[in-house]
Design an enzyme around this catalytic site. Structure first.
Site, PDB file in Angstrom:
ATOM      1  CG  HIS A 256      -5.970  -1.473  -0.384  1.00 55.55           C
ATOM      2  ND1 HIS A 256      -4.985  -1.732  -1.521  1.00 55.55           N
ATOM      3  CD2 HIS A 256      -5.645  -1.064   0.614  1.00 55.55           C
ATOM      4  CE1 HIS A 256      -4.098  -0.825  -0.865  1.00 55.55           C
ATOM      5  NE2 HIS A 256      -4.418  -0.542   0.270  1.00 55.55           N
TER       6      HIS A 256
ATOM      7  CG  ASP B  68      -7.024  -1.633  -4.235  1.00 53.20           C
ATOM      8  OD1 ASP B  68      -7.637  -0.937  -3.408  1.00 53.20           O
ATOM      9  OD2 ASP B  68      -5.715  -1.937  -4.012  1.00 53.20           O
TER      10      ASP B  68
ATOM     11  CB  SER C 266      -1.017   0.087   1.005  1.00 54.09           C
ATOM     12  OG  SER C 266      -1.909   0.900   1.098  1.00 54.09           O
TER      13      SER C 266
END
Length: 727
Positions: free
Chosen positions: A690, A645, A559
């Site tokens: 995500h 995501d 991330s």
């Protein structure tokens, strides 16, 4: 308050409502799933996440994340162009993946959403919400309350449960693996339980009981990926559902939680630097809420209650680190706050729990974990240094006023139970089989001197009997954003690597939260380059102290950690041989310039405002991975991206990959024959998001990549993993 405090502390540093007694109590930013609180090992099609009472501890809360998804079909040509075929010797890793997927669940550490209330335990069994009598919770004698398949979702699972005070109703938040959208179902408990209502897009939710013994559900609602509305609802013969509060400032988000004694429901309104809390009387939920303290820019605070007093964890005053203050519940304003307990400098407050006669603080200082037990009757303080191998807490929700249970873990050691007993004033650890990793591995706390002289902590793991560490492979971990600690929860594949001779290094660079609020402040906005300098210093220090060498060094990030990892690949590519990035944030400038994204305002405190501030724009250009790609040698890079995501733009990752491949091709052309082109692999996982759980396919692909790039024999990896599976 336990995990709720942990949630709050992390929420203060990154935007949207994250970690705590339940997923809804988490606060995530665009680009980070922090953590879901603890590592969950998914073995079948259900997520099983374990807690001990009516305040479960799990993962995330408001999914206030802009949707930037692209269809797998649209991306297929790009995927085919950027992906390289797997090597022929992938068989060993396929065996590993197969072994993982077929391994019985009981051989793993499973975490399950489990809530104790009254004489029952509420939890998920298969695809059903069930309950059983407390003493029968470990057998198959349970009552089915709701079948999740009625919602017609793909692989649904429960990530939070709340039981009404008198057990007339239970509310459960349900979502799927492939989406961050959630549904809250309300089940009426009777001889034949029935779903009475369901609400879409619910974030946090709590039950209270009014003066007429009617159950009232308060919940927050997400609209356009923002959590700004609070509703309250009743059921049965007197049904109603009304909006109770709306936050007008788009840079703030809202979440709810009950104080541990259930005396007050708190409405928390906050962004990265400022918070405001309102109290709803748990005995009179229809009365207007009471404001604790109007928001003051730069002042963060969190509220708990005990015996008509409010305990307030806040950064108000000097130093601007968290401290514990106290005031009477009927005089809550800031001018009445009295200092109750102060932390040492460079101390991170991880969690806080209130008991009848004690307040327990879980802290990190000098990269080590501590428990401070404060006696509320005499203001005494007992500080306990926890075992040096421990790198992370896992809090157990607990209503027993005599004991404070928790778990300790590390990246290579599964959670181990501990209990602090107030009467004895001692810490007791779980007895039984001692993990052999304690004798076969070492954990070191080191420091690296950064460019400006700042000492940066590192945590290093390696086998005890390793000889000539300079010739061992090294995997460096980095994050450095949002004031969040680098995740150091147990990961079985990390244990496998250590068993196979790898060195693991966790670099706690500025921008993270390991040394408190100032550590974060020194690595955000126009100080972001401090984090990059710290990372470079850490890797060079490791090499200088005899841990591996550049040709055997790899780097991994997830991330927002991709910002520093990607920046290092541009500035010092010679330091590492290979890099794995997962859902990486790589194009800071273009993302923060796009003010149409619903959460861009919430991210300005971390990255700056390049749209209106030329200083911020020019500074971001100095480190943004995408902006600084140039024709030069790069390490090999494996990028895992997720088609659905909602936090990191997939299109941006694809653009980064294409630009990087073009720069490498240009450099290869200029270099001439004999140049070994690095491998750039973009692995787009369809159907993921995500916060997707670690899949065996993804893990084995990443491990395969590291071994292939370093030219290492992978045979022993499978054997080590088999040893782990027998745990």
């Amino acid at each position: 308050m336990q995990q709720k405090t942990k949630l709050f502390l992390q929420a203060l540093k990154y935007s949207i409502p994250h970690l705590g007694k339940c997923m809804q109590k988490q606060h995530l930013n665009h680009y980070n799933f922090a953590d879901h609180c603890y590592n969950r090992i998914k073995l079948k099609k259900y997520h099983l996440t374990k807690c001990l009472q009516n305040k479960p501890k799990i993962s995330e809360l408001a999914r206030n994340i802009p949707s930037r998804s692209f269809s797998c079909k649209d991306l297929q040509p790009v995927k085919q162009e950027n992906e390289k075929p797997l090597p022929e010797n992938m068989d060993a890793f396929e065996k590993v993946r197969t072994k993982l997927e077929t391994q019985p669940q009981e051989e793993y550490e499973i975490i399950n959403v489990e809530v104790k209330h009254g004489g029952f335990v509420y939890y998920q069994e298969g695809c059903c919400l069930v309950r059983s009598k407390d003493e029968e919770a470990d057998n198959d004698n349970y009552e089915v309350l709701f079948n999740l398949e009625e919602l017609k979702l793909d692989q649904p699972f429960i990530d939070c449960i709340r039981v009404a005070p008198d057990e007339k109703y239970v509310a459960a938040k349900i979502r799927t693996e492939d989406s961050e959208a959630s549904t809250c179902v309300i089940i009426k408990l009777s001889d034949q339980p029935v779903m009475e209502a369901s609400f879409p897009n619910v974030s946090s939710f709590e039950w209270v009981k009014d003066e007429e013994d009617e159950d009232v559900l308060f919940y927050t609602f997400q609209r356009n990926l923002r959590c700004h509305d609070v509703y309250r609802a009743t059921f049965g013969d007197n049904k109603r559902n009304e909006r109770f509060y709306t936050e007008k400032d788009p840079s703030y988000f809202v979440f709810l939680y009950l104080t541990k004694d259930s005396r007050f429901l708190t409405i928390n309104i906050m962004n990265k630097t400022t918070s405001e809390v309102w109290l709803i009387d748990g005995l009179s939920p229809w009365d207007p809420p009471v404001l604790i303290q109007k928001r003051i820019h730069g002042v963060l605070y969190y509220v708990e209650h005990r015996d008509d007093e409010l305990y307030i964890l806040t950064n108000v005053g000097e130093p601007t680190e968290f401290k514990l203050m106290r005031t009477a519940a009927d005089t809550p304003a800031i001018m009445n706050w009295d200092l109750f307990f102060t932390m040492k400098r460079n101390t991170k407050v991880i969690d806080l729990d209130m008991f009848k006669d004690h307040c327990v603080l879980f802290l990190k200082h000098s990269n080590l974990l501590y428990v401070n037990v404060i006696g509320l009757a005499d203001d005494s303080v007992r500080s306990l240094k926890l075992p040096p191998w421990a790198c992370g807490f896992i809090m157990d929700t607990n209503s027993d006023p005599k004991n404070c249970p928790f778990q300790l873990c590390s990246p290579i050691r599964p959670p181990k139970y501990y209990t602090y007993k107030f009467a004895e004033g001692k810490l007791f650890e779980e007895t039984g089989h001692e993990d052999p990793i304690t004798k076969t591995s070492r954990v070191l706390r080191l420091e690296a001197k950064s460019k400006d002289g700042k000492l940066v902590p590192m945590t290093v793991f390696h086998k005890t009997d390793s000889e000539d560490l300079q010739k061992k492979p090294l995997l460096v971990h980095v994050y450095g954003a949002y004031g969040m600690d680098l995740k150091m929860n147990f990961r079985p594949e990390r244990r496998v690597l250590v068993d196979d001779g790898w060195i693991l290094a966790y670099c706690h660079v500025r921008g993270g939260g390991e040394l408190g609020l100032q550590w974060h402040a020194d690595g955000r906005l126009t100080k972001k380059l401090n984090g990059l300098a710290d990372l470079e210093a850490c890797i060079k220090t490791l090499h200088g102290q005899g841990f591996s060498q550049p040709s055997l060094t790899t780097l991994t990030a997830f991330s927002a950690g991709g910002v520093l990892a990607g920046a290092l690949c541009n500035s010092n590519p010679e330091l590492v041989r290979a890099v794995t990035l997962e859902a990486p944030f790589l194009d800071v400038l273009n993302t923060m310039m796009d003010t149409t994204l619903p959460l861009t305002l919430e991210e300005l405190e971390e990255w700056g405002n390049p749209s209106s501030d030329e200083k911020h724009k020019n500074y971001i250009k100095r480190y943004c991975p995408y902006q600084n790609i140039k024709p030069q040698h790069y390490p090999s890079i494996h990028i895992t991206a997720y088609e659905n995501d909602e936090r990191v733009p997939l299109k941006g990752i694809v653009s980064y990959t294409e630009k990087l491949k073009e720069a490498i091709a240009e450099h290869a052309k200029d270099t001439g024959e004999g140049y070994q082109t690095p491998n750039i692999i973009l692995d787009i996982q369809p159907g993921g998001n995500h916060v997707i759980e670690d899949s065996h396919k993804k893990i084995t692909a990443q491990i395969k990549f590291l071994y292939e790039e370093l030219g290492l024999d992978s045979t022993s990896v499978f054997e080590d993993l088999k040893k782990y599976l027998k745990f």
